[in-house]
Design an enzyme around this catalytic site. Structure first.
Site, PDB file in Angstrom:
ATOM      1  CB  SER A  60      -0.932   0.039   1.206  1.00  0.00           C
ATOM      2  OG  SER A  60      -1.670   1.256   1.186  1.00  0.00           O
ATOM      3  CE  LYS A  98      -3.333  -2.432  -0.375  1.00  0.00           C
ATOM      4  NZ  LYS A  98      -3.374  -2.461  -1.795  1.00  0.00           N
ATOM      5  CG  HIS A 117      -4.694  -0.917   4.070  1.00  0.00           C
ATOM      6  ND1 HIS A 117      -4.993  -0.340   2.844  1.00  0.00           N
ATOM      7  CD2 HIS A 117      -3.895  -0.031   4.713  1.00  0.00           C
ATOM      8  CE1 HIS A 117      -4.397   0.833   2.760  1.00  0.00           C
ATOM      9  NE2 HIS A 117      -3.712   1.051   3.876  1.00  0.00           N
ATOM     10  CG  ASN A 118      -7.096  -1.545  -0.238  1.00  0.00           C
ATOM     11  OD1 ASN A 118      -6.095  -1.388   0.437  1.00  0.00           O
ATOM     12  ND2 ASN A 118      -7.060  -1.587  -1.560  1.00  0.00           N
ATOM     13  CD  GLU A 167      -7.470   3.246   0.558  1.00  0.00           C
ATOM     14  OE1 GLU A 167      -6.435   2.590   0.815  1.00  0.00           O
ATOM     15  OE2 GLU A 167      -7.846   3.442  -0.606  1.00  0.00           O
TER      16      GLU A 167
HETATM   17  P1  NDP Z   1      -1.658  -2.288 -13.913  1.00  0.00           P
HETATM   18  O1  NDP Z   1      -2.539  -2.909 -12.928  1.00  0.00           O
HETATM   19  O2  NDP Z   1      -2.192  -1.250 -14.804  1.00  0.00           O
HETATM   20  O3  NDP Z   1      -0.988  -3.452 -14.795  1.00  0.00           O
HETATM   21  C1  NDP Z   1      -0.148  -3.187 -15.880  1.00  0.00           C
HETATM   22  C2  NDP Z   1       0.993  -4.174 -15.943  1.00  0.00           C
HETATM   23  O4  NDP Z   1       0.494  -5.508 -16.049  1.00  0.00           O
HETATM   24  C3  NDP Z   1       1.870  -3.940 -17.156  1.00  0.00           C
HETATM   25  O5  NDP Z   1       3.203  -4.183 -16.810  1.00  0.00           O
HETATM   26  C4  NDP Z   1       1.332  -4.976 -18.126  1.00  0.00           C
HETATM   27  O6  NDP Z   1       2.265  -5.333 -19.134  1.00  0.00           O
HETATM   28  C5  NDP Z   1       1.096  -6.123 -17.192  1.00  0.00           C
HETATM   29  N1  NDP Z   1       0.185  -7.122 -17.743  1.00  0.00           N
HETATM   30  C6  NDP Z   1      -1.138  -7.012 -17.936  1.00  0.00           C
HETATM   31  N2  NDP Z   1      -1.647  -8.151 -18.447  1.00  0.00           N
HETATM   32  C7  NDP Z   1      -0.610  -9.021 -18.588  1.00  0.00           C
HETATM   33  C8  NDP Z   1      -0.489 -10.351 -19.049  1.00  0.00           C
HETATM   34  N3  NDP Z   1      -1.561 -11.044 -19.454  1.00  0.00           N
HETATM   35  N4  NDP Z   1       0.735 -10.918 -19.053  1.00  0.00           N
HETATM   36  C9  NDP Z   1       1.805 -10.234 -18.619  1.00  0.00           C
HETATM   37  N5  NDP Z   1       1.753  -8.973 -18.169  1.00  0.00           N
HETATM   38  C10 NDP Z   1       0.558  -8.374 -18.141  1.00  0.00           C
HETATM   39  O7  NDP Z   1      -0.336  -1.676 -13.185  1.00  0.00           O
HETATM   40  P2  NDP Z   1      -0.118  -0.963 -11.795  1.00  0.00           P
HETATM   41  O8  NDP Z   1       1.335  -0.670 -11.757  1.00  0.00           O
HETATM   42  O9  NDP Z   1      -1.086   0.139 -11.555  1.00  0.00           O
HETATM   43  O10 NDP Z   1      -0.452  -2.078 -10.721  1.00  0.00           O
HETATM   44  C11 NDP Z   1       0.233  -3.312 -10.644  1.00  0.00           C
HETATM   45  C12 NDP Z   1      -0.375  -4.153  -9.551  1.00  0.00           C
HETATM   46  O11 NDP Z   1      -0.233  -3.470  -8.309  1.00  0.00           O
HETATM   47  C13 NDP Z   1      -1.862  -4.392  -9.718  1.00  0.00           C
HETATM   48  O12 NDP Z   1      -2.180  -5.681  -9.283  1.00  0.00           O
HETATM   49  C14 NDP Z   1      -2.494  -3.374  -8.799  1.00  0.00           C
HETATM   50  O13 NDP Z   1      -3.769  -3.782  -8.344  1.00  0.00           O
HETATM   51  C15 NDP Z   1      -1.487  -3.341  -7.673  1.00  0.00           C
HETATM   52  N6  NDP Z   1      -1.456  -2.111  -6.892  1.00  0.00           N
HETATM   53  C16 NDP Z   1      -1.605  -0.890  -7.479  1.00  0.00           C
HETATM   54  C17 NDP Z   1      -1.567   0.269  -6.732  1.00  0.00           C
HETATM   55  C18 NDP Z   1      -1.683   1.577  -7.409  1.00  0.00           C
HETATM   56  O14 NDP Z   1      -1.725   2.595  -6.677  1.00  0.00           O
HETATM   57  N7  NDP Z   1      -1.735   1.646  -8.722  1.00  0.00           N
HETATM   58  C19 NDP Z   1      -1.378   0.228  -5.270  1.00  0.00           C
HETATM   59  C20 NDP Z   1      -1.167  -1.084  -4.759  1.00  0.00           C
HETATM   60  C21 NDP Z   1      -1.225  -2.198  -5.537  1.00  0.00           C
HETATM   61  P3  NDP Z   1       2.302  -4.548 -20.535  1.00  0.00           P
HETATM   62  O15 NDP Z   1       3.177  -3.336 -20.284  1.00  0.00           O
HETATM   63  O16 NDP Z   1       2.934  -5.501 -21.465  1.00  0.00           O
HETATM   64  O17 NDP Z   1       0.907  -4.182 -20.887  1.00  0.00           O
END
Ligand code: NDP
Length: 477
Positions: free
Chosen positions: A128, A183, A186-187, A190
């Site tokens: 988080s 987690k 936590h959300n 939140e």
């Molecule tokens: P996203 O959730 O937008 O995911 C994008 C990433 O996932 C890219 O690297 C993408 O690769 C990859 N991806 C998607 N589909 C596939 C697939 N089928 N095979 C391989 N790679 C894949 O990114 P975030 O950085 O926002 O979040 C990452 C994780 O962290 C998520 O699970 C999210 O819920 C969690 N999270 C996010 C927070 C936030 O504030 N954003 C906070 C805490 C946790 P490509 O570049 O090739 O498309």
């Protein structure tokens, strides 16, 4: 040249987490489905530390020292399974896969079990703090095996946020899905915190008649007291922001339909399954849902409400103080409910989660970080078996001192027609817990009447049924 850790999935979260590891002196292997992201990271931030960029899964795995530590930071759900499917065959016994995405804990349990059979440690990890936290220090909630934590813990402690007393905001939460469960809770908390703050804002605006800028100042004052927290702090920032295009307060130009990604909803769904009353969190999720029903709201605008009455200046200031009391008391209740859910999950799945430690690692880095969490840690340290936060004497005393104002605020909201589902649900929960008798006795009577569902008595052991359709004698069943 080998890497101590690898990150696959280099969108905002993965990229910043990788940079955080590198800035802390670790060599980080990088991989992303679309290689352009990997190269962009190295181009932009390559001078921050040691990175090994890999285009193929094989090269990525080969770059890692053994036992391998591989962080997955991809979109939660099917993409996580796809990535595991791609990498697991390339790994060896003792290697670790750390899933830092927002996975559902049941998925984490399934994945952990499958990978354990191959000798791979699967460490479902709640993270988080958003992108800023990922870069500068998030709150980290790892599940998985003790063995994996022995190897990962020191690294996670380095990159995590530090609480005011310097303690790293990470602990081994418990086995398999414990980290993702915590987690999720936590959300959920939140969501409740945000809803309660929103209700306080609405009351200060509609009942006390303050402007967004004035309310921002009130929140700043509150932030110097017991409500000191990240969410109150950013609330003041958002409220004092003026829209450049129109010159109006930013809050007045944003469409009032709140969105959600699902962790709040999961918290409520799981609470229903576990039989834990999380009414405050549920109201927060439903409040977002109500806000999003534009048509329903549009077709209801004509419905009658009370005649509004805005308070005078002196009255308004006194009312604001009462709202602070209501907010604080309601906050204690939503944390009580959230921690109850964690305790119930821990019990159900045999995780042995230390609730005081959970509160401790939320003191820094995460969205609900707050001075208040020190108090929760203290309460559980003093009494590890505390049945509920409300059973802690200090919290009970604070609510006792706040309750008159809390009731006044809910009453004012009802009289003035300002919706405060969070404050009201928290108060109802509080009053339900303290009640000598609940109408549940009547419910049992009704159930026995229409369905012969039986009941227990207060004065005797046994299970009873009244012959409602006959002469109303009672039989023991
Ligand atoms: P996203 O959730 O937008 O995911 C994008 C990433 O996932 C890219 O690297 C993408 O690769 C990859 N991806 C998607 N589909 C596939 C697939 N089928 N095979 C391989 N790679 C894949 O990114 P975030 O950085 O926002 O979040 C990452 C994780 O962290 C998520 O699970 C999210 O819920 C969690 N999270 C996010 C927070 C936030 O504030 N954003 C906070 C805490 C946790 P490509 O570049 O090739 O498309």
């Amino acid at each position: 040249n080998t890497a101590q850790i690898g990150v696959t999935g280099l969108a905002v979260m993965g990229r910043n987490l990788a940079r955080n590891f590198a800035r802390n002196g670790y060599t980080v292997a990088l991989h992303n489905r679309t290689a352009a992201r990997t190269h962009a990271l190295v181009e932009q931030f390559g001078d921050e530390g040691d990175f090994i960029a890999a285009e193929s899964a094989e090269n990525f795995v080969a770059a890692l020292e053994r036992p391998r530590r591989l962080v997955i930071m991809v979109k939660a759900g099917d993409p996580t399974d796809a990535v595991i499917k791609e990498f697991a065959p390339l790994l060896e016994e003792g290697d670790m896969i750390i899933d830092g995405g927002n996975a559902h804990f049941a998925d984490t349990r399934r994945r952990e079990k499958e990978l354990r059979e191959q000798g791979i440690h699967f460490v479902g990890t709640g993270i988080s703090g958003g992108e800023e936290g990922a870069l500068n220090g998030p709150s980290i909630m790892p599940g998985g095996s003790k063995e994996s934590y022995a190897s990962l813990g020191p690294m996670l402690e380095k990159i995590s946020a530090k609480a005011k007393d310097g303690a790293p905001c990470v602990t081994h939460v418990g086995p398999d899905g414990a980290g993702h469960f915590v987690k999720m809770a936590h959300n959920g908390i939140e969501y409740a915190d945000m809803q309660l703050i929103g209700e306080a804002y609405q009351l200060l605006r509609d009942v006390a008649g303050y402007s967004p800028t004035q309310i921002a100042d009130i929140f700043r004052t509150w932030n110097e007291g017991r409500l000191d927290s990240y969410l109150i702090d950013i609330t003041a920032e958002v409220l004092s922001h003026v829209d450049a295009a129109t010159g109006k307060p930013f809050v007045d130009v944003v469409l009032d339909q709140a969105e959600q990604k699902g962790t709040g909803r999961w918290t409520v769904q799981i609470a229903l399954d576990l039989g834990v009353p999380v009414s405050g969190i549920a109201e927060a999720v439903f409040a977002r849902s109500v806000s999003g029903h534009a048509d329903l709201r549009e077709s209801s605008r004509h419905l009658a409400g009370p005649t509004a009455r805005t308070l005078g200046k002196d009255e308004a200031a006194a009312f604001a103080d009462r709202v602070e009391q209501a907010l604080y008391a309601s906050k204690i209740v939503s944390y009580t409910q959230g921690f109850h859910e964690i305790a119930a999950g821990s019990e159900e799945y045999g995780w042995n989660v230390d609730l005081g430690k959970v509160a401790a690692i939320w003191r820094g880095g995460c969205i609900i970080r707050a001075a208040f969490l020190d108090r929760i840690t203290g309460a559980y340290e003093a009494q590890p078996q505390l049945p509920s936060l409300l059973a802690d004497k200090d919290f009970a005393d604070e609510i006792a001192a706040a309750q008159d104002d809390w009731r006044d605020v809910v009453a004012a909201a009802v009289t003035q027609g300002v919706p405060t589902p969070g404050f009201a649900a928290a108060l109802a929960y509080y009053d339900s817990l303290r009640a000598e008798r609940l109408p549940a006795a009547l419910t049992q009577g009704q159930r026995d009447y229409f369905g012969a569902h039986t009941y227990h008595r207060t004065d005797r052991e046994g299970t009873f049924h009244t012959l409602w359709g006959g002469d109303k004698t009672e039989i023991e069943s």
